[in-house]
Every structure is written in C-alpha cells, then in structure tokens.
Design a protein around this motif. Structure first.
Motif, mmCIF file in Angstrom:
data_model
loop_
_atom_site.group_PDB
_atom_site.id
_atom_site.type_symbol
_atom_site.label_atom_id
_atom_site.label_comp_id
_atom_site.label_asym_id
_atom_site.label_seq_id
_atom_site.Cartn_x
_atom_site.Cartn_y
_atom_site.Cartn_z
ATOM 1 N N ASN A 8 -15.416 10.416 -9.115
ATOM 2 C CA ASN A 8 -14.970 9.304 -9.946
ATOM 3 C C ASN A 8 -15.922 8.112 -9.780
ATOM 4 O O ASN A 8 -15.927 7.464 -8.729
ATOM 5 N N PRO A 9 -16.722 7.793 -10.780
ATOM 6 C CA PRO A 9 -17.723 6.724 -10.619
ATOM 7 C C PRO A 9 -17.122 5.332 -10.488
ATOM 8 O O PRO A 9 -17.755 4.424 -9.951
ATOM 9 N N SER A 10 -15.893 5.127 -10.949
ATOM 10 C CA SER A 10 -15.320 3.779 -10.954
ATOM 11 C C SER A 10 -14.791 3.347 -9.587
ATOM 12 O O SER A 10 -14.468 2.179 -9.380
ATOM 13 N N ALA A 11 -14.709 4.289 -8.622
ATOM 14 C CA ALA A 11 -14.043 3.974 -7.355
ATOM 15 C C ALA A 11 -14.965 3.384 -6.301
ATOM 16 O O ALA A 11 -14.489 2.845 -5.304
ATOM 17 N N LYS A 12 -16.256 3.448 -6.515
ATOM 18 C CA LYS A 12 -17.197 3.089 -5.454
ATOM 19 C C LYS A 12 -16.971 1.694 -4.899
ATOM 20 O O LYS A 12 -16.908 1.487 -3.683
ATOM 21 N N ALA A 233 2.613 14.305 -8.201
ATOM 22 C CA ALA A 233 2.819 13.273 -9.213
ATOM 23 C C ALA A 233 2.081 11.985 -8.849
ATOM 24 O O ALA A 233 1.899 11.124 -9.691
ATOM 25 N N GLY A 234 1.682 11.844 -7.580
ATOM 26 C CA GLY A 234 0.770 10.776 -7.226
ATOM 27 C C GLY A 234 1.259 9.704 -6.291
ATOM 28 O O GLY A 234 0.482 8.827 -5.894
ATOM 29 N N SER A 235 2.530 9.721 -5.870
ATOM 30 C CA SER A 235 3.057 8.607 -5.085
ATOM 31 C C SER A 235 2.409 8.487 -3.707
ATOM 32 O O SER A 235 2.034 7.388 -3.282
ATOM 33 N N ILE A 236 2.278 9.603 -2.984
ATOM 34 C CA ILE A 236 1.665 9.511 -1.664
ATOM 35 C C ILE A 236 0.179 9.195 -1.785
ATOM 36 O O ILE A 236 -0.378 8.428 -0.993
ATOM 37 N N ALA A 237 -0.477 9.746 -2.806
ATOM 38 C CA ALA A 237 -1.888 9.430 -3.032
ATOM 39 C C ALA A 237 -2.050 7.953 -3.386
ATOM 40 O O ALA A 237 -3.024 7.305 -2.982
ATOM 41 N N GLN A 238 -1.104 7.413 -4.136
ATOM 42 C CA GLN A 238 -1.126 5.981 -4.456
ATOM 43 C C GLN A 238 -1.015 5.153 -3.187
ATOM 44 O O GLN A 238 -1.770 4.185 -2.993
ATOM 45 N N ALA A 239 -0.077 5.501 -2.316
ATOM 46 C CA ALA A 239 0.116 4.752 -1.072
ATOM 47 C C ALA A 239 -1.149 4.780 -0.216
ATOM 48 O O ALA A 239 -1.568 3.747 0.327
ATOM 49 N N VAL A 240 -1.760 5.953 -0.098
ATOM 50 C CA VAL A 240 -2.978 6.094 0.707
ATOM 51 C C VAL A 240 -4.117 5.285 0.087
ATOM 52 O O VAL A 240 -4.882 4.607 0.791
ATOM 53 N N THR A 241 -4.231 5.337 -1.226
ATOM 54 C CA THR A 241 -5.309 4.611 -1.906
ATOM 55 C C THR A 241 -5.139 3.102 -1.763
ATOM 56 O O THR A 241 -6.096 2.380 -1.444
ATOM 57 N N GLU A 242 -3.925 2.599 -2.004
ATOM 58 C CA GLU A 242 -3.681 1.164 -1.851
ATOM 59 C C GLU A 242 -3.975 0.708 -0.431
ATOM 60 O O GLU A 242 -4.536 -0.372 -0.209
ATOM 61 N N HIS A 243 -3.599 1.540 0.533
ATOM 62 C CA HIS A 243 -3.782 1.172 1.939
ATOM 63 C C HIS A 243 -5.262 1.111 2.306
ATOM 64 O O HIS A 243 -5.735 0.089 2.831
ATOM 65 N N PHE A 244 -5.980 2.186 2.045
ATOM 66 C CA PHE A 244 -7.374 2.266 2.491
ATOM 67 C C PHE A 244 -8.322 1.431 1.634
ATOM 68 O O PHE A 244 -9.396 1.041 2.106
ATOM 69 N N LYS A 245 -7.945 1.156 0.400
ATOM 70 C CA LYS A 245 -8.782 0.330 -0.467
ATOM 71 C C LYS A 245 -8.291 -1.120 -0.512
ATOM 72 O O LYS A 245 -8.842 -1.936 -1.253
ATOM 73 N N LEU A 304 -4.871 5.274 -8.907
ATOM 74 C CA LEU A 304 -5.693 6.460 -8.680
ATOM 75 C C LEU A 304 -6.929 6.442 -9.570
ATOM 76 O O LEU A 304 -8.018 6.871 -9.157
ATOM 77 N N LYS A 305 -6.774 5.971 -10.797
ATOM 78 C CA LYS A 305 -7.888 5.920 -11.754
ATOM 79 C C LYS A 305 -9.044 5.089 -11.206
ATOM 80 O O LYS A 305 -10.210 5.446 -11.358
ATOM 81 N N ASP A 306 -8.727 3.987 -10.556
ATOM 82 C CA ASP A 306 -9.754 3.087 -10.056
ATOM 83 C C ASP A 306 -10.118 3.310 -8.597
ATOM 84 O O ASP A 306 -11.212 2.916 -8.175
ATOM 85 N N GLY A 307 -9.211 3.922 -7.821
ATOM 86 C CA GLY A 307 -9.421 3.947 -6.382
ATOM 87 C C GLY A 307 -9.803 5.265 -5.753
ATOM 88 O O GLY A 307 -10.371 5.292 -4.658
#
Length: 390
Positions: A8-12, A233-245, A304-307
C-alpha cells in the motif's frame, strides 16, 4: 496470477492523529476488575527470527484471555459495559459503576442484547452479558459447527441460525435491534452504526499496551518495527494500526509498519486496497473462520486504507503449517492466530526490502485465538484431501 501481497503506497508516511484523549489506562483498570483477568504471554521465537533474518520475532498469545480462547473478550467486555451504560444514561468511563451495580440497573430496566458472530466474538459478548445478568441472543451463519454453537450456549446465550454467511446475519440483527430495550452489540461498523464498534476497538488497547511493555522487556528496550495482525472485518487490524501509527506512540517509541493478513478465500481488505474503495466480495469457507468476512467495517476501512503497509493473503494449507510450527515450539494456536506467522514468512521471502525487514527488525505477531478442532485440506499426490486437526 494475482499476487498474494499488496503493498500500500499511501501508508509510508501516514500518522494517526486522534481527536480524543486516550482512555487506554481507564480500560486497563476496567479489565483488571473483571473475573479471571490475566496478562497474556509474549513468546520469543528466536529460531524463527534466525531463519527469517530478523532480530526478534515475538508472538502475543491471546489463546487464554479471561479463560476464553481469543482476544475478543477485551473488546466485547468494554463494549457491552459502554453500550449498557449508554442505554441507562450512565457515563461508565468516569463514574465507573461496578459490574454488579450496572447489571442490577440493566435487569431492572429490562434490557437485552443481540449480536452476530462466527464464533469467538459471540461467545465473548455472551460472557460479558452473563457477568451482568443480561439476556443475549446470538445469530450465527448456517455453516457454523455444532461445537462452536455449544460453546456460545455454555455462556447462557440463545443461539439462532441464519441461512447463509456472516454477512447475511447483519440485516436480521439490525431488525431485531429495532425492538424496545434490545441493544445491538457488534464489532463491525455499518452505515449509521459506528459508535458501538468503536468501543470494541478501544477495548483492544489493553492487549496493545501490554505488548508494548513486554516487547521492550524482551528486547532490552527496543520497540517493535513491524506488527502483523489478522484481518477479518477489520476491527482488530484497526486497533493495531491506530496504536502503532498513532502520533503519541510514534513520538515515544518510533514508527512501525503494519502487515495485515487475510484468508485467500476472504481477502476483502486486499481487494478494497486494490480498488481504492471499500468493496464487498463473495467469500468461501476457510479454517480461518474468524477472518471469513466479505465486507470491511465502515469504521475500520478509512484507517486501514491509509495505515496498513501491506495486505497478505494466506491459504488454509499455509495457516495449518503455521499451526504445526507453533505447536512444535510449545505455542498452541488456532488457524487465525497462526496466520500471522504464515504472513511473516511470505513477506520475508519476497518483500523484505520493500517492507524494511532486516537484521535489526523486531516483528510482533498477534496470535488472536487458541487451538481448536478443524478440518483442513492438504495436498497428497496432487489432490486435495481432508483431515481433522485437534
């Protein structure tokens, strides 16, 4: 042939900036008051790290959280607590009513809960409802096995079958929740329904706060550079992404790359990233049943789209091989949890330079479920056969 990995190029350079103050410490305090609270283990996997050419591979083991075999109870307990409080006009974040007091008020008010699940989430919601003494009905897809249904029933829930997939249960429970005093608890964001799944995401902060501290202890003060997390569906991935990013964590511990793993039969995130918009897909059965979701949470998708730096799809065979690998190292995991190992092996083999995976990298893997029986295909002399793994 479509690649199993999407970069995903937008996450860098993306950083998550929250408009709200963190409630992580309050949520941890809440979890510590629940029966059977335990901090889950972080396993070091030095042999796997050496094989993959990484400094550390560390696995956060959610196979026994509050006596349940998955991480879901963290989000479900906080969500039910918040939803019931909201329904009763009680600010539970600041007033902090006890489980007994909140349950008594809910019983007097005659509220009940309705939810949908493919397994672990429904059982977790039912466990919290049992703590509070609130009736709960759990709607399940028709393919759910009897053993999983019985585990949900063991928490005191009524289990109701819906013909079709998990996605087919959603309109049914939304209609059920139109009834007076029936509270909808769901970890998936839908149009017009995003406050409740947000509580689930907040609840997972306890796991992330624990793992941050444990990683520092395991590495002599160095933080994770890569986080690998299953995505349904993305909830745990969302939590991990918000946390680490997140801006706050980044300022203290530095940046980290997020790698999401999906079943190849239900890769809705990868399809959405490729399309540039959230799209629904038709899924097929998989041993990674907790990830068998054809539509992303509307709450998770923008994050998720951005992170997310990469979406990796793995097969049932790869997931099963990872289950066996972990089992041989004394870590008992289910197919969804072991999928993180399969994803890390794949990206290290083919995308290590693009994702910055090298001899200084510290990868933390989120193993989201414990062991369970499943039927898994594997290839023998060029044909697919089936076996039961327990």
């Amino acid at each position: 042939m479509d690649s199993p990995v999407y970069i995903n190029p937008s996450a860098k350079d993306w950083i998550y900036i929250s408009s709200e103050s963190s409630t992580e410490s309050r949520i941890l305090e809440f979890h510590q008051l629940l029966p059977d609270y335990n901090e889950t283990k972080l396993h070091a996997l030095p042999e796997l790290a050496a094989e993959l050419g990484l400094a550390h591979v560390l696995l956060k083991d959610e196979s026994n959280r509050f006596g349940l075999p998955a991480f879901k109870i963290l989000g479900a307990s906080w969500c039910v607590y918040r939803v019931v409080g909201d329904a009763l006009g009680i600010d539970v974040v600041y007033n902090k009513p006890s489980i007994e007091d909140l349950g008594s008020a809910a019983t007097d008010a005659g509220v009940s809960i309705v939810t949908a699940t493919e397994g672990n989430c429904g059982r977790a919601v039912s466990r919290m409802a049992k703590y509070l003494g609130i009736p709960v009905r759990v709607f399940v897809p028709s393919y759910m096995d009897r053993q999983t249904r019985n585990k949900i029933r063991s928490e005191g829930a009524e289990v109701i079958e819906v013909q079709g997939s998990y996605d087919d249960t959603i309109p049914v429970i939304r209609k059920e929740a139109e009834q007076e005093k029936v509270l909808l608890v769901l970890d998936v964001g839908l149009e017009g329904f995003e406050d409740v799944p947000k509580y689930f995401v907040e609840g997972y902060g306890t796991m992330l706060a624990e793992s941050d501290r444990q990683v520092l202890e395991a590495t002599g003060g160095k933080s994770a550079t890569h986080a690998i997390v299953p995505c349904g569906a993305g909830s745990i991935a969302q939590a991990v992404t918000e946390h680490f990013k997140g801006a706050q964590r980044r300022s203290k511990l530095g940046p980290a790359s997020i790698i999401a793993v999906e079943a190849d039969t239900a890769a809705s995130l990868k399809a959405s990233l490729q399309a540039g918009r959230s799209i629904s897909i038709v899924t097929k059965d998989t041993i990674m049943c907790g990830m068998n979701c054809g539509t992303l949470s509307t709450l998770a998708w923008p994050i998720l789209k951005d992170g997310v730096h990469a979406s990796v799809v793995v097969t049932d065979q790869e997931s099963h091989a990872a289950v066996v690998l972990l089992q041989n190292k004394g870590v008992m995991a289910g197919p969804c949890g072991a999928a993180s190992v399969a994803a890390l092996k794949r990206v290290c083999a083919e995308y290590r330079d693009i994702l910055g995976l090298g001899t200084e990298s510290i990868a933390v893997l989120y193993c989201t479920e414990g062991p369970r029986a499943y039927t898994v295909p594997f290839e023998v002399q060029g044909r697919d056969v089936m076996m039961i793994h327990e």
